[in-house]
Enzyme design. Structure first.
Site, short mmCIF file in Angstrom:
data_model
loop_
_atom_site.label_atom_id
_atom_site.label_comp_id
_atom_site.label_asym_id
_atom_site.label_seq_id
_atom_site.Cartn_x
_atom_site.Cartn_y
_atom_site.Cartn_z
N LYS A 74 1.01 -1.03 -0.07
CA LYS A 74 -0.03 -0.02 -0.06
C LYS A 74 0.92 1.18 -0.01
O LYS A 74 2.02 1.10 0.23
CB LYS A 74 -0.83 -0.09 1.11
CG LYS A 74 -2.10 -1.13 1.15
CD LYS A 74 -2.65 -1.16 2.56
CE LYS A 74 -3.74 -2.14 2.18
NZ LYS A 74 -4.64 -2.06 3.72
N TYR A 133 -12.46 -2.89 -3.91
CA TYR A 133 -12.94 -2.85 -2.34
C TYR A 133 -14.40 -2.84 -2.56
O TYR A 133 -14.95 -2.65 -1.47
CB TYR A 133 -12.38 -1.86 -1.76
CG TYR A 133 -10.98 -2.03 -1.12
CD1 TYR A 133 -10.46 -2.85 -0.49
CD2 TYR A 133 -9.77 -1.10 -1.83
CE1 TYR A 133 -9.26 -2.94 0.01
CE2 TYR A 133 -8.41 -1.18 -1.62
CZ TYR A 133 -8.09 -2.23 -0.53
OH TYR A 133 -6.99 -2.20 -0.25
N ASN A 190 -1.76 -0.33 7.38
CA ASN A 190 -1.06 -1.75 7.55
C ASN A 190 -0.27 -2.06 6.60
O ASN A 190 -0.16 -3.38 6.44
CB ASN A 190 -2.27 -2.52 8.09
CG ASN A 190 -3.21 -2.85 6.85
OD1 ASN A 190 -3.06 -2.60 5.71
ND2 ASN A 190 -4.08 -3.75 7.20
N HIS A 227 -1.66 -5.48 1.39
CA HIS A 227 -3.00 -5.83 1.03
C HIS A 227 -2.71 -7.56 0.52
O HIS A 227 -1.88 -7.50 -0.17
CB HIS A 227 -4.00 -5.50 0.08
CG HIS A 227 -4.80 -6.23 -0.40
ND1 HIS A 227 -6.18 -6.21 0.09
CD2 HIS A 227 -4.86 -7.01 -1.50
CE1 HIS A 227 -6.99 -7.22 -0.62
NE2 HIS A 227 -6.47 -7.66 -1.43
N GLU A 234 -9.06 -10.42 -8.10
CA GLU A 234 -8.17 -9.30 -7.89
C GLU A 234 -6.91 -9.40 -8.96
O GLU A 234 -6.73 -8.15 -9.41
CB GLU A 234 -7.41 -9.34 -6.39
CG GLU A 234 -8.41 -8.91 -5.25
CD GLU A 234 -8.28 -9.32 -3.85
OE1 GLU A 234 -8.65 -8.93 -2.87
OE2 GLU A 234 -6.80 -9.89 -3.49
#
Length: 152
Positions: free
Chosen positions: A11, A51, A114, A117, A128
């Site tokens: 990310k 998402y 975080n 992904h 994805e």
């Protein structure tokens, strides 16, 4: 040997912090094969599609905005049980619940930052991967150490 693929993305916080190489290294050291990689800044539409299962969540708009705020390193990794093991390598979604030695346990504090992904199931990985990569971008190759990592 049954092989599968997973989608892993570093990310914007992970890219900005210079963690791409460390994340690649952890998957390579485990014995997984990198078959696709690209650095890109995803559009709002692309991220909303990625998402879409979270669109009813209160954090959805902020997540999409954050994920589009800078480059993402999108990757496809291949190997035995790579979806489940990849999630273990990443650690729990909430970094404070992640064990030391996992990527999130070592490098993240906030759930909204975080670092990475990872696909949560084989079916979502396929979806994805298809969203982030064309078929021609995914390489088919056998690493020289394959027989040293996998039994026949």
């Amino acid at each position: 040997m049954t092989s599968e693929q997973t989608f892993i993305a570093v990310k914007p916080d992970g890219v900005q912090r210079g963690l791409v190489g460390e994340i690649i290294s952890r998957f390579e050291k485990r014995g997984y094969k990198l078959v696709a990689i690209k650095l890109m800044t995803a559009s709002k539409e692309h991220l909303e599609k990625h998402y879409e299962d979270l669109k009813e969540k209160p954090f959805f708009k902020g997540l999409v905005s954050y994920m589009g705020s800078g480059p993402v390193c999108a990757m496809v990794w291949e190997g035995k049980d790579v979806v489940k093991t990849g999630r273990t390598i990443l650690g729990a979604t909430n970094p404070l619940a992640s064990a030391p030695g996992t990527i999130r346990g070592d490098y993240a504090i906030d759930v909204g930052r975080n670092v990475c992904h990872g696909s949560d199931a084989v079916d979502s990985a396929k979806k994805e991967i298809a969203l982030w990569f064309s078929e021609s971008e995914i390489q088919k190759w056998t690493p020289a150490q394959h027989s040293w990592v996998y039994e026949k």
